[in-house]
Design a protein around this motif. Structure first.
Motif, mmCIF file in Angstrom:
data_model
loop_
_atom_site.group_PDB
_atom_site.id
_atom_site.type_symbol
_atom_site.label_atom_id
_atom_site.label_comp_id
_atom_site.label_asym_id
_atom_site.label_seq_id
_atom_site.Cartn_x
_atom_site.Cartn_y
_atom_site.Cartn_z
ATOM 1 N N UNK A 8 0.827 -1.211 0.000
ATOM 2 C CA UNK A 8 0.000 0.000 0.000
ATOM 3 C C UNK A 8 0.858 1.257 0.000
ATOM 4 N N UNK A 9 0.339 2.326 -0.592
ATOM 5 C CA UNK A 9 1.008 3.613 -0.577
ATOM 6 C C UNK A 9 0.402 4.520 0.463
ATOM 7 N N UNK A 10 0.904 5.731 0.546
ATOM 8 C CA UNK A 10 0.425 6.654 1.567
ATOM 9 C C UNK A 10 -1.082 6.880 1.438
ATOM 10 N N UNK A 11 -1.585 6.981 0.222
ATOM 11 C CA UNK A 11 -3.020 7.166 0.018
ATOM 12 C C UNK A 11 -3.599 6.155 -0.973
ATOM 13 N N UNK A 12 -2.933 5.057 -1.162
ATOM 14 C CA UNK A 12 -3.386 4.075 -2.139
ATOM 15 C C UNK A 12 -2.205 3.303 -2.677
ATOM 16 N N UNK A 13 -2.206 2.993 -3.954
ATOM 17 C CA UNK A 13 -1.121 2.211 -4.540
ATOM 18 C C UNK A 13 0.216 2.923 -4.425
ATOM 19 N N UNK A 14 1.259 2.139 -4.205
ATOM 20 C CA UNK A 14 2.604 2.694 -4.125
ATOM 21 C C UNK A 14 3.047 3.198 -5.497
#
Length: 431
Positions: free
Chosen positions: A302-308
């Motif tokens: 996961x990224x900070x707000x979704x996909x990395x």
């Protein structure tokens, strides 16, 4: 890309002539014959990294078998392989080179510094054209210094987020984390259930640069900008490590071992004992966990707000040193190493992704390897370490030593990343 990591060296020794005497005799014979090799028996000295997780599946067994097969087909060439843990192997080769005792072949984590010093044969010098052309293009490019390939990729992998399905179920977690916030929430639920390591964060020396890059990418940046300049202390990277320190480590969600003291293999072992809820892992973990009966799932990081921003890719490197003048013999052995059969054998043994097109295609088409397809699909667009920079080995060593301090109780992420950036800039200026 990367890996055992038994704590002590596992060594294969060839009996008969003493190593010192054989090496001296060979050097004398070949010195008069030029770098291409010459007549008489040759013993190639190789140092390699260990990809096993115990002495039972140490890479020493793979190399002993491969060397034996090669020697039967190539009378007059012996191959003596010493295998060391990933914690030690790069330093071992560096020490050998410093003492003027470079191995003929090294399979380690970085090549560019040796290439820049003129110590390595180019891939053109060593490999047959079909073998060299078979490397995946992105890995060939990563193996170049000033547009000449010196680093030959040996093993590669990408990373996914592994999670323990049974621990998730006990904690009432029905989905998988798609963002940092969700990851932290899931880790809290796992902690409430008494999970020892809700999220294992291995920032120990073994593979801190990999774990660090995964998080930097998920935060939207990385080690370098688009033109290859180091950006370790960018605002995004500082935000990433501040979040790790405050929202994961600071809230007791990373377990009893300080991240800076936790090595990757130790984290994998804990996952295989059912003590870890989540961690970032590569294909080798699948076999280790399955052997222990752990039911696991895998999803993109996961990224900070979704996909990395991107998936991290790792490649480990093979290189041939010029010092002993065994170009012809090294080339013969490496052509053998990179045959489709041998590449697939190693990849299957450790659930590592192959570095050649023929082996990758064979793996993708074979239902027996369907568990690796998600990793294979990520490889062409993954982001690798800046291994073509001669400064990378020094920067990587600094990250191994210091990055764990950024998430320590009294650590200052901005200060640590600034310090690492200054070291990186100095190393780059000296290239």
């Amino acid at each position: 890309m990367a890996h055992t990591r038994v704590g002590t060296a596992v060594q294969r020794r060839i009996t008969g002539l003493t190593a010192a005497g054989a090496a001296l005799g060979m050097t004398a014979v070949l010195a008069g014959c030029g770098a291409g090799g010459g007549s008489g028996d040759v013993t190639l000295k190789m140092v390699a990294a260990d990809y096993g997780d115990s002495s039972a599946n140490s890479s020493q067994k793979y190399w002993d078998k491969l060397a034996g097969e090669f020697e039967k087909k190539n009378p007059g060439i012996k191959v003596d392989v010493d295998v060391y843990s990933w914690s030690d192997v790069d330093a071992k080769v560096a020490d050998m080179v410093k003492k003027g005792q470079a191995p003929d072949i090294a399979q380690i984590g970085a090549y560019a510094g040796y290439a820049a010093q003129g110590k390595l044969y180019s891939a053109d010098d060593l490999l047959s054209i079909p073998v060299q052309a078979d490397f995946l293009p992105s890995l060939t490019e990563a193996g170049e210094v000033r547009r000449t390939q010196y680093g030959m990729p040996f093993a590669s992998s990408t990373r996914l987020l592994f999670y323990n399905k049974e621990l998730f179920e006990k904690a009432g977690i029905t989905g998988t984390p798609q963002s940092w916030g969700e990851l932290a929430q899931d880790a809290e639920l796992l902690k409430e259930q008494g999970v020892k390591y809700p999220f294992a964060l291995p920032l120990g020396r073994e593979e801190a640069p990999a774990e660090t890059l995964m998080w930097l990418l998920s935060g939207g940046d990385g080690y370098t900008d688009n033109v290859g300049t180091y950006t370790l202390d960018s605002d995004q990277n500082i935000d990433t490590f501040t979040w790790l320190k405050d929202d994961l480590v600071g809230k007791g969600l990373t377990g009893p071992t300080a991240p800076g003291d936790l090595n990757r293999q130790e984290a994998f072992n804990a996952f295989s004992r059912g003590e870890v809820g989540m961690l970032n892992g590569h294909p080798t973990l699948m076999k280790q966990a399955a052997k222990k009966g752990v039911k696991y799932g895998m999803v993109p990081l996961p990224g900070v707000n979704g996909n990395a921003k991107a998936t991290m890719g790792v490649a480990d490197w093979m290189m041939g040193f010029k010092q002993n003048g065994h170009r012809e013999q090294i080339g013969k052995f490496l052509d053998f190493v990179y045959s489709e059969k041998n590449v697939l054998d190693f990849s299957e043994r450790y659930d590592i992704l192959p570095v050649t097109s023929t082996a990758s295609d064979a793996m993708a088409d074979d239902p027996a390897y369907k568990h690796l397809r998600e990793f294979l699909e990520e490889l062409p667009t993954s982001q690798l370490y800046p291994v073509g920079k001669t400064s990378w080995a020094q920067v990587s060593a600094s990250i191994k030593q210091d990055i764990g301090k950024a998430v320590a109780p009294h650590g200052n992420p901005a200060s640590i990343l600034k310090e690492l950036q200054n070291k990186a800039a100095s190393a780059e200026a000296a290239e």
